[in-house]
Design a protein around this motif. Sequence first.
Motif, mmCIF file in Angstrom:
data_model
loop_
_atom_site.group_PDB
_atom_site.id
_atom_site.type_symbol
_atom_site.label_atom_id
_atom_site.label_comp_id
_atom_site.label_asym_id
_atom_site.label_seq_id
_atom_site.Cartn_x
_atom_site.Cartn_y
_atom_site.Cartn_z
ATOM 1 N N HIS A 18 0.855 -1.294 -0.079
ATOM 2 C CA HIS A 18 0.139 0.106 0.014
ATOM 3 C C HIS A 18 0.738 1.151 0.011
ATOM 4 O O HIS A 18 1.792 1.397 0.714
ATOM 5 C CB HIS A 18 -0.910 -0.153 1.240
ATOM 6 N N PHE A 19 0.616 2.275 -0.834
ATOM 7 C CA PHE A 19 1.263 3.428 -0.763
ATOM 8 C C PHE A 19 0.456 4.530 0.197
ATOM 9 O O PHE A 19 -0.900 4.726 -0.009
ATOM 10 C CB PHE A 19 1.191 4.135 -2.251
ATOM 11 N N VAL A 52 6.132 9.407 -14.749
ATOM 12 C CA VAL A 52 4.775 8.579 -14.620
ATOM 13 C C VAL A 52 4.120 8.254 -13.500
ATOM 14 O O VAL A 52 4.681 8.075 -12.659
ATOM 15 C CB VAL A 52 5.026 7.154 -15.401
ATOM 16 N N GLU A 53 2.750 8.565 -13.237
ATOM 17 C CA GLU A 53 2.036 8.308 -12.109
ATOM 18 C C GLU A 53 1.405 6.842 -12.001
ATOM 19 O O GLU A 53 0.836 6.643 -13.086
ATOM 20 C CB GLU A 53 0.893 9.330 -12.065
ATOM 21 N N ALA A 56 6.488 15.891 1.648
ATOM 22 C CA ALA A 56 7.085 16.823 0.917
ATOM 23 C C ALA A 56 6.647 16.647 -0.528
ATOM 24 O O ALA A 56 6.165 15.528 -0.857
ATOM 25 C CB ALA A 56 8.706 16.712 0.813
ATOM 26 N N SER A 57 6.451 17.730 -1.135
ATOM 27 C CA SER A 57 5.961 17.950 -2.434
ATOM 28 C C SER A 57 6.565 16.822 -3.434
ATOM 29 O O SER A 57 7.843 16.684 -3.566
ATOM 30 C CB SER A 57 6.028 19.250 -3.251
ATOM 31 N N ALA A 81 3.669 9.268 -3.467
ATOM 32 C CA ALA A 81 2.742 10.527 -3.610
ATOM 33 C C ALA A 81 1.853 10.579 -2.320
ATOM 34 O O ALA A 81 1.295 9.572 -2.047
ATOM 35 C CB ALA A 81 2.250 10.930 -4.834
ATOM 36 N N PRO A 82 1.687 11.755 -1.701
ATOM 37 C CA PRO A 82 0.848 11.721 -0.522
ATOM 38 C C PRO A 82 -0.759 11.389 -0.930
ATOM 39 O O PRO A 82 -1.511 11.733 0.053
ATOM 40 C CB PRO A 82 0.779 13.193 0.016
ATOM 41 N N ASP A 83 -0.874 11.239 -2.072
ATOM 42 C CA ASP A 83 -2.395 10.951 -2.648
ATOM 43 C C ASP A 83 -2.566 9.444 -2.838
ATOM 44 O O ASP A 83 -3.342 9.177 -3.720
ATOM 45 C CB ASP A 83 -2.845 11.789 -3.502
#
Length: 517
Positions: free
Chosen positions: A84-85, A313-314, A127-128, A345-347
């Motif tokens: 899991h991210f 790439v996301e 962080a961004s 990424a934080p999302d």
Amino acid sequence: MITQELKDRLIADYPKFEDMTHKFYKKEMSIADYKGQSGTYGSYAERGANSGMSRWRFNGGRMTRQHMQFLADAIRKYNLQHVHFTTGQCLQMHGLDGDTILNLYKECYDHGIYNRGAGGDNPNVVASILRGIDPRETLDITPYATAISEFLLEQMFYIKIPRKFKMGIDNGFDSTPHATFKDLGFNLTKHNTFDVYACGGIGPNPRIGIPVAHDVAPEDVLYHVKAMLMVFANHGNFKNRGKARTRYMPAEMGGAEAFIKTYEETLAMVKEVEQLTINPADYAYEITKTGKRDDSVENDRIHRQKQEGLYYVEYHPAGGDANVEHLLAALDYAVTLDQVEARIAPDQALFFINLTADEARKIAELTDDSAKNDFRRSVSCVGSTVCQIGMQDSNGLLKDIFKHLEEKGVDTSKLPRLHISGCPHSCGTHQIGEIGFHGAVKLVDKKPTVAFILVDGGSEHMGSENFGKMAGNIVATKIPEFLEALANILNQSPEPDFGSWRMTHKAEYMELIKAFE
Ligand code: HEM
Ligand code: SF4
């Protein structure tokens, strides 16, 4: 900096973790006792107390090629099936036995992944994700984000704080670190300085951060981190965990002004006695790779970096749970590439960066289960099937919603990103979603039934931050149909998306919610 002394410290109390984990999985230690102690080592037991999770912390979510190779090896060696991210830019492996958790902790350490302090009441920073590669950015915040991350690793041994302390640092364009509503947040200004916010946070008693400093030179951020940790240590509530987060502190100190005064005094003292100025060169690294520009590769998932001819790439799998087969294929390929990195990424997504156009195409192809619109980028916490204190299965709800809309062939491009939590604690960030849900119970024919409270009108966007308000309580099984009905309305309306439709159709929206209650 991570010195040898710090490294030694990060593993020194491992035997304690080993001992408690053995005892817990042999049922010689209570759930409550283990929960109170294991978080410090980045691990919590899961519902049923027969399995647990291993949380891996990366500096600002950054995974190097070596980390990626190690991850691929670990997935194979331990047959990791639930990767899991997290919104904290960590990786979380679920469904593990005690021995695997312990082995992973040690092996992570050997590969420069330090999970000491990745949970519990230890400070952490987000962080961004696009730092250093965003074509819009005017300053690469990487050195400052890294310095904070490493500083926290060290400080956790010296300062005892009452509870969790979450931080965010952004590049001025990206709201996802939530810098304006964290315990401490740094928001990059147009002048390449930081505005600093303190005592914000979501969850019970949500608060937008109080602006405590403007135009702070990036080199000076550690003074603020230290000052805020000290204020929290001195004025936070050690007696009542329910009121221990920094967002309760200003009221207990006599209001925002009193808090700011103490903050400023502490900051002045820290500046006088400590030398914490950052030398960015100590933390910076250069991306020297370039590629041939080919913008035909750009789409919903692939975007251009500021480096000539490079793309990122996301990979955003449903609910942040990787399709392990796809992830492995992408990792196996990525580790063969020059200067490649992955960033969590934080999302709840994973970004592969520093790719040429062809490399980007290939990674995107290997991870084609990824979200391609905002709705499919919805965020959910792990939910009650795994989380011990959860009320409902938030992750299951998200997957049911996706499945239903797919089966019905509904165009979801106008639906917003959902934010779903399994209970009011807001790990799934329901309070800041345009549409949020949190787990609840509803009496239907006098029977308690699984339901979710719909939270309306939240926003995580800088400048328009808002915590949503409860707008209904819908039985879980009806929620997929509710979203189908909403999508159909949106698809027939001229407005480009849910946000603009909602502004002018508030009454209609409330009626729709009511119809499903
Ligand atoms: C043992 C219980 C808990 C566990 C295992 C847990 C775990 C997590 C995890 C894994 C995340 C990241 C979300 C994701 O990407 O899946 C998270 C986020 C979060 N948690 Fe928890 N949590 C727990 C208890 C709590 C409690 C009690 C609160 C509040 C009082 C809380 C508040 C939050 C908030 C606000 C976030 C989102 C932070 C942000 O994105 O800004 N959690 N939690
Ligand atoms: S929101 Fe509730 S269910 Fe979800 S992870 Fe947090 S505590 Fe568990």
